[in-house]
Enzyme design. Structure first.
Site, mmCIF file in Angstrom:
data_model
loop_
_atom_site.group_PDB
_atom_site.id
_atom_site.type_symbol
_atom_site.label_atom_id
_atom_site.label_comp_id
_atom_site.label_asym_id
_atom_site.label_seq_id
_atom_site.Cartn_x
_atom_site.Cartn_y
_atom_site.Cartn_z
ATOM 1 N N SER A 1 0.829 -1.212 0.000
ATOM 2 C CA SER A 1 0.000 0.000 0.000
ATOM 3 C C SER A 1 0.861 1.259 0.000
ATOM 4 O O SER A 1 2.009 1.251 0.452
ATOM 5 C CB SER A 1 -0.912 0.025 1.226
ATOM 6 O OG SER A 1 -1.782 -1.075 1.236
HETATM 7 N N1 SAH Z 1 -1.020 -4.363 4.087
HETATM 8 C C1 SAH Z 1 -0.465 -4.826 2.838
HETATM 9 C C2 SAH Z 1 -1.478 -4.636 1.729
HETATM 10 C C3 SAH Z 1 -1.327 -5.682 0.704
HETATM 11 S S1 SAH Z 1 -2.571 -5.621 -0.554
HETATM 12 C C4 SAH Z 1 0.822 -4.117 2.476
HETATM 13 O O1 SAH Z 1 0.947 -2.910 2.735
HETATM 14 O O2 SAH Z 1 1.711 -4.735 1.898
HETATM 15 C C5 SAH Z 1 -3.903 -6.513 0.193
HETATM 16 C C6 SAH Z 1 -3.613 -7.930 0.599
HETATM 17 O O3 SAH Z 1 -4.853 -8.522 1.020
HETATM 18 C C7 SAH Z 1 -3.087 -8.827 -0.514
HETATM 19 O O4 SAH Z 1 -1.888 -9.406 -0.102
HETATM 20 C C8 SAH Z 1 -4.194 -9.888 -0.685
HETATM 21 O O5 SAH Z 1 -3.701 -11.175 -1.029
HETATM 22 C C9 SAH Z 1 -4.829 -9.891 0.687
HETATM 23 N N2 SAH Z 1 -6.198 -10.412 0.748
HETATM 24 C C10 SAH Z 1 -7.218 -10.247 -0.141
HETATM 25 N N3 SAH Z 1 -8.322 -10.882 0.283
HETATM 26 C C11 SAH Z 1 -8.001 -11.478 1.474
HETATM 27 C C12 SAH Z 1 -8.716 -12.281 2.405
HETATM 28 N N4 SAH Z 1 -9.985 -12.636 2.204
HETATM 29 N N5 SAH Z 1 -8.070 -12.710 3.521
HETATM 30 C C13 SAH Z 1 -6.768 -12.376 3.747
HETATM 31 N N6 SAH Z 1 -6.038 -11.614 2.899
HETATM 32 C C14 SAH Z 1 -6.650 -11.168 1.780
#
Ligand code: SAH
Length: 204
Positions: free
Chosen positions: A55
């Site tokens: 993010s």
């Molecule tokens: N906080 C992270 C954001 C990553 S993007 C960072 O800053 O790196 C969002 C993430 O949510 C992705 O890795 C995706 O695989 C995960 N995601 C999507 N749906 C999900 C779910 N149902 N349960 C757990 N993770 C999920």
């Protein structure tokens, strides 16, 4: 470079000094995929494994500010991804439980946390749509992927007074804060719009 990034995030409207201090402290370049390290201190999202993104720092700071974390708070994060948001929460001395549903990312970030000495209370591979009932209730829940709707399970896992920070919408999401006022009552506030990768539900 971290100081500069924190200044940029502050200029965009983040006021919480502890959140800004956390941005000053966490080495974002270590959370980036190889080839992108040189861009780590730009206030932008970048690709990570499994077609996901780390993010934008402003977004991380924005969600963290809305969460109003106190030391020792029990926080559930849905969507661990690179682990950057997790590290920010750990820097604020929260007790962090975090869930990721992409196996490739889970494995990679798990190794990285161990190597770096980042210690969430639990790092779970699975579907965060369901929350983490066995560890509930939480002081706060933060969803870092765009949710088409608010997962009901998460509301039930908040303490009274606890907050859920979740971007709600399909193409674009409205940052939403839900606070549990009593067993059955919740308040809702809406903030700015953002764009996240989708929160996916495992329907089984
Ligand atoms: N906080 C992270 C954001 C990553 S993007 C960072 O800053 O790196 C969002 C993430 O949510 C992705 O890795 C995706 O695989 C995960 N995601 C999507 N749906 C999900 C779910 N149902 N349960 C757990 N993770 C999920």
């Amino acid at each position: 470079m971290r100081n500069q990034l924190a200044d940029v995030v502050e200029a965009k409207g983040i006021k919480d000094k502890k959140v800004l201090q956390a941005i000053r402290s966490v080495p974002r370049h270590l959370f980036m995929d190889s080839g992108f390290e040189g861009h780590a201190y730009q206030d932008k999202a970048f690709p990570i494994a499994a077609d996901q993104t780390i993010s934008q720092p402003y977004t991380v700071a924005y969600q963290t500010e809305l969460l109003e974390v106190s030391q020792g708070d029990k926080i559930l994060e849905i969507g661990t991804g690179s682990g950057y948001q997790t590290a920010i929460l750990l820097q604020l001395k929260a007790r962090v439980y975090t869930i990721e549903r992409q196996l490739e990312l889970f494995k990679k970030t798990n190794l990285f946390f161990k190597k770096m000495g980042y210690r969430p209370k639990k790092f779970v591979f699975g579907d965060g749509y369901k929350g983490l009932p066995e560890e509930a209730p939480f002081d706060g829940i933060i969803v870092t992927a765009g949710a088409p709707e608010i997962p009901k399970a998460l509301l039930g896992q908040l303490k009274i007074g606890g907050k859920l920070i979740i971007p709600v919408g399909e193409e674009e999401q409205v940052m939403t804060r839900i606070q549990r006022k009593s067993e059955k009552e919740f308040s809702k506030e809406e903030f700015g719009s953002f764009r996240f990768v989708p929160l996916l539900e495992d329907k089984n």
